[in-house]
Structure formats: structure tokens, C-alpha cells
Write an enzyme that holds these catalytic residues in place. Structure first.
Site, mmCIF file in Angstrom:
data_model
loop_
_atom_site.group_PDB
_atom_site.id
_atom_site.type_symbol
_atom_site.label_atom_id
_atom_site.label_comp_id
_atom_site.label_asym_id
_atom_site.label_seq_id
_atom_site.Cartn_x
_atom_site.Cartn_y
_atom_site.Cartn_z
ATOM 1 C CE LYS A 1 -4.358 -1.832 1.495
ATOM 2 N NZ LYS A 1 -5.528 -1.834 2.333
ATOM 3 C CE LYS B 1 -6.243 -7.215 -1.841
ATOM 4 N NZ LYS B 1 -6.863 -7.132 -0.544
ATOM 5 C CE LYS C 1 -13.754 -2.818 0.694
ATOM 6 N NZ LYS C 1 -12.589 -3.026 1.576
HETATM 7 N N1 AQP Z 1 -9.604 -10.560 -3.724
HETATM 8 C C1 AQP Z 1 -9.959 -11.097 -2.570
HETATM 9 N N2 AQP Z 1 -10.159 -12.433 -2.488
HETATM 10 C C2 AQP Z 1 -10.529 -13.020 -1.319
HETATM 11 N N3 AQP Z 1 -10.708 -12.320 -0.173
HETATM 12 C C3 AQP Z 1 -10.512 -10.991 -0.223
HETATM 13 N N4 AQP Z 1 -10.614 -10.012 0.699
HETATM 14 C C4 AQP Z 1 -10.308 -8.817 0.153
HETATM 15 N N5 AQP Z 1 -10.009 -8.982 -1.150
HETATM 16 C C5 AQP Z 1 -10.123 -10.316 -1.406
HETATM 17 C C6 AQP Z 1 -11.008 -10.258 2.082
HETATM 18 O O1 AQP Z 1 -12.111 -9.384 2.338
HETATM 19 C C7 AQP Z 1 -11.982 -8.838 3.642
HETATM 20 C C8 AQP Z 1 -11.970 -7.331 3.418
HETATM 21 O O2 AQP Z 1 -11.036 -6.718 4.042
HETATM 22 P P1 AQP Z 1 -10.793 -5.163 4.031
HETATM 23 O O3 AQP Z 1 -11.757 -4.358 3.264
HETATM 24 O O4 AQP Z 1 -10.731 -4.778 5.442
HETATM 25 O O5 AQP Z 1 -9.371 -5.005 3.416
HETATM 26 P P2 AQP Z 1 -8.645 -5.472 2.123
HETATM 27 O O6 AQP Z 1 -8.206 -6.879 2.260
HETATM 28 O O7 AQP Z 1 -7.550 -4.505 1.923
HETATM 29 O O8 AQP Z 1 -9.761 -5.425 1.031
HETATM 30 P P3 AQP Z 1 -9.835 -4.764 -0.367
HETATM 31 O O9 AQP Z 1 -11.251 -4.817 -0.751
HETATM 32 O O10 AQP Z 1 -8.906 -5.389 -1.319
HETATM 33 O O11 AQP Z 1 -9.445 -3.261 -0.125
HETATM 34 P P4 AQP Z 1 -8.193 -2.408 -0.551
HETATM 35 O O12 AQP Z 1 -8.450 -1.938 -1.919
HETATM 36 O O13 AQP Z 1 -8.209 -1.309 0.451
HETATM 37 O O14 AQP Z 1 -6.972 -3.290 -0.473
HETATM 38 C C9 AQP Z 1 -10.719 -9.462 4.251
HETATM 39 O O15 AQP Z 1 -11.053 -10.606 4.993
HETATM 40 C C10 AQP Z 1 -9.919 -9.838 3.048
HETATM 41 O O16 AQP Z 1 -9.028 -10.919 3.282
#
Ligand code: AQP
Length: 338
Positions: free
Chosen positions: A117, A201, A204
């Protein structure tokens, strides 16, 4: 009859977008729903985490509500599970400080999500909050004495840190200071990939064309799946290394229908990728339709959503105050009753 107390599950998702995506749903949220029948579940919209990427205050307020509504729409039952907004329970921040004081700077520096990040944001934009994110996450989990944490693969290293910190507290202050949590990661859906970049992956913050949002309309879902990147071959086969885009589509198809990947591969023998994409688009549209509809209904009834989050806040505080008090006392702090 004597009943064994249930084990506790804790998890959270950041309100960093106007919709969750299919990775959040298949990697985490769907597990949350399934666990409700056998665990004592505590689920949170983790808005303090969202501050690490400095969102606009108005957007944050809106996203907290839309994220909570999606949890409910997907099947989180507020009468069975605790559903709350993280910032409404002050013990998360308080416990973070205690954990900060037992976390090595070096071990926090090894967190790969921070490195990724930080690289995206650039040196000027990186905050201490972003660096401290995994410690806040450990506090989220330890504040509820959680036994299991249902998450996707990208969170494995953070759960490991939570385990290390819990073990450290127990070694330093005596057994029973902290519950050591375990990650619950479902292999088949541990990592859902971006539709345009099948080696990254789904996230968001990725390009919109690579994401399927839970609140997308059927036309958008269909368009995104039909234009998903695949390889130049024609044979439908399960090969995540040589055909990562196709493997991602098969994994999503299998997860949403319950059909094993091998059955799908056989079903599409002699057919083109386009056939599979068209069928998968229908599967995804039908799976997400009720979630989209229920989310809209919940957002149309703000007082009901407020009532649910208020009830969740009280229950979450009830648990976290007790756990925080126990840990803080062992540190030597004089804990005041709230
Ligand atoms: N691509 C993915 N496949 C499987 N699991 C996923 N998770 C996120 N992306 C995938 C799981 O969803 C939960 C969300 O966690 P979060 O929003 O707190 O943070 P994150 O992992 O950083 O999710 P994003 O959506 O990918 O956000 P950004 O863009 O901020 O990085 C967690 O349980 C995660 O493992």
C-alpha cells in the site's frame, strides 16, 4: 443438559468503497454467514482502519452505512451475531496502544500489505496510521477473545502477528492474558483475482473494470465478466499458472454454484470461453440480485439500521470492556470502570 460455550469468531471489513466486491464476499463475508450457526460471531465495519487512507468524511459516513447494510443483506443476522461500527467501541484504540508497546518496530516493518500500500500511495502520503494498521487489527481481534478470524489469504500475515502478540502477552503477563486466534481461510476462495489483471487480487482500489461489486447492476456485471482477460487458448481447463484468468472465472463459478471445478471443466469441453462467460454472468447476476435488493431496502429505512448498529455497539462494548480491563490490569494500569 450441559452446553459447551461456543467459540468466538471475529472479523471486519473496511468501509473504503461504496460497495463491497466479489472477493470480499467469497473470501470473507460468506464464511461469516456460515459460521453463525456454530460460533458466537462478532462482525465490524472497521472505520478506524479506513482512516489510514484518508477518506473524505462525507464518503466515510456514507460507506459505513452501506457496508453495514451489505453485511446484513448478505445474511449477517443481528439477533444472532454482534454487528457494530469499530469507532463506537473505544477499547479498540486503547488496546492498540498497549499492543504498540509490545510490538517490535522491525516486526511491524515486515508487513507486506503495508509495503504494497505504501508503494501505491508514495512516500509523501504514507501515515503512521497505515504502518500501525496490523496492530489495530490485532487489537480488534484480541479485544473479543476471538478464537477464529474468517478472512481471505491477504490477511494471513496480519493474523500471524495477532497470534504472536497474544502469545507474547501470555508469556509476559501469564497464561490467560489473551486468547490466541487462528485464521479461518477457505482455500478455494482465499484469493479472488482482478478480472483485468488475473495475477493481482480483486481489490476495492483496483480498476473498476477488474472488479465485480455486490451492488453492480446486471448489465455491468455481464459486461465485466464478458470482457474478463483470459488466455489466447480455446480449451476450458483448470490451470491457474498457464490460464490464471480462466481459473479465476472457474473458481468464482464453482464457489457460487457449489459445483466442483472439475465438473465445470467437463461441462464446457468443446465449448468456447465465451459460453462459460455468458453462463457465469447469469450465475453472478442471480447470486447478487437479492443482496443488492436487500441493501437498498435497508438503506431506505435508516432508523432500523441505526437500531441494529446501536444494539451491536452495546453488545460489543460489553465484551471489549471486560477483555480490555483484564489485559490493561496485567500491564499494571489502574482500570476505571466505564
Ligand atoms: N480478492 C480477494 N479475495 C478473497 N478475499 C478478499 N478479501 C479482500 N479482497 C479479497 C477479504 O475481504 C476482507 C476485506 O477486508 P478489508 O476491506 O478490510 O481489506 P482489504 O483486504 O484490503 O480489502 P480490499 O477490498 O482489497 O481493499 P483495498 O483496496 O483497500 O486493499 C478481508 O477478509 C480480506 O481478506
Amino acid at each position: 443438559m450441559f452446553c459447551m460455550p461456543r467459540l468466538r469468531a471475529f472479523s471486519g471489513i473496511q468501509p473504503t468503497a461504496d460497495s463491497l466486491h466479489l472477493g470480499n464476499y467469497l473470501g470473507a463475508l460468506r464464511q461469516w454467514i456460515d459460521l453463525q450457526s456454530s460460533y458466537d460471531c462478532v462482525y465490524s465495519v472497521v472505520d478506524l482502519h479506513a482512516l489510514t487512507v484518508t477518506p473524505d468524511p462525507e464518503a466515510l459516513r456514507r460507506r459505513v452505512r452501506v457496508t453495514a447494510a451489505q453485511f446484513l443483506a448478505a445474511g449477517v443476522d443481528p439477533d444472532q451475531s454482534v454487528l457494530f461500527v469499530q469507532s463506537q467501541v473505544p477499547q479498540h484504540s486503547q488496546l492498540t496502544w498497549l499492543l504498540n508497546c509490545v510490538t517490535g518496530f522491525g516486526e511491524a516493518s515486515r508487513m507486506t500489505q503495508f509495503k504494497d500500500k505504501a508503494a501505491k500511495i508514495g512516500e509523501q502520503g504514507v501515515t503512521v496510521g497505515l504502518f500501525d494498521y496490523p496492530v489495530l487489527m490485532a487489537a480488534d481481534i484480541l479485544a473479543y477473545d476471538a478464537h477464529v478470524v474468517p478472512v481471505g489469504e491477504d490477511q494471513r500475515q496480519h493474523i500471524e502477528l495477532s497470534r504472536t502478540l497474544a502469545n507474547r502477552l501470555n508469556a509476559r503477563f501469564g497464561e490467560g492474558t489473551a486468547q490466541v486466534p487462528e485464521a479461518l481461510i477457505i482455500k478455494e476462495t482465499a484469493r479472488i483475482f482482478d478480472l483485468r489483471e488475473p495475477n493481482a487480487k480483486m481489490s476495492k482500489t483496483g480498476h473498476p473494470a477488474g472488479i465485480i461489486e455486490l451492488l453492480d447492476d446486471p448489465k455491468t456485471i455481464t459486461k465485466r465478466i464478458k470482457s474478463a482477460v483470459t488466455d489466447s487458448g480455446t480449451e476450458v481447463a483448470w490451470d491457474p499458472v498457464a490460464k490464471p484468468g480462466l481459473a479465476n472465472l472457474l473458481a468464482i463459478y464453482s464457489a457460487l454454484t457449489g459445483q466442483p471445478v472439475q465438473t465445470l471443466v467437463e461441462q464446457y469441453q468443446g465449448k468456447l470461453y465465451g459460453h462459460l462467460k455468458a453462463d457465469l454472468a447469469e450465475v453472478v447476476v442471480e447470486a447478487l440480485r437479492p443482496i443488492r435488493r436487500r441493501t437498498a431496502d435497508l438503506l431506505d429505512d435508516p432508523s432500523e439500521l441505526d437500531r441494529i448498529l446501536d444494539q451491536g455497539k452495546d453488545k460489543a462494548r460489553g465484551i471489549a470492556q471486560g477483555v480490555y480491563g483484564r489485559i490493561a490490569e496485567r500491564f499494571g494500569l489502574a482500570v476505571q470502570e466505564a
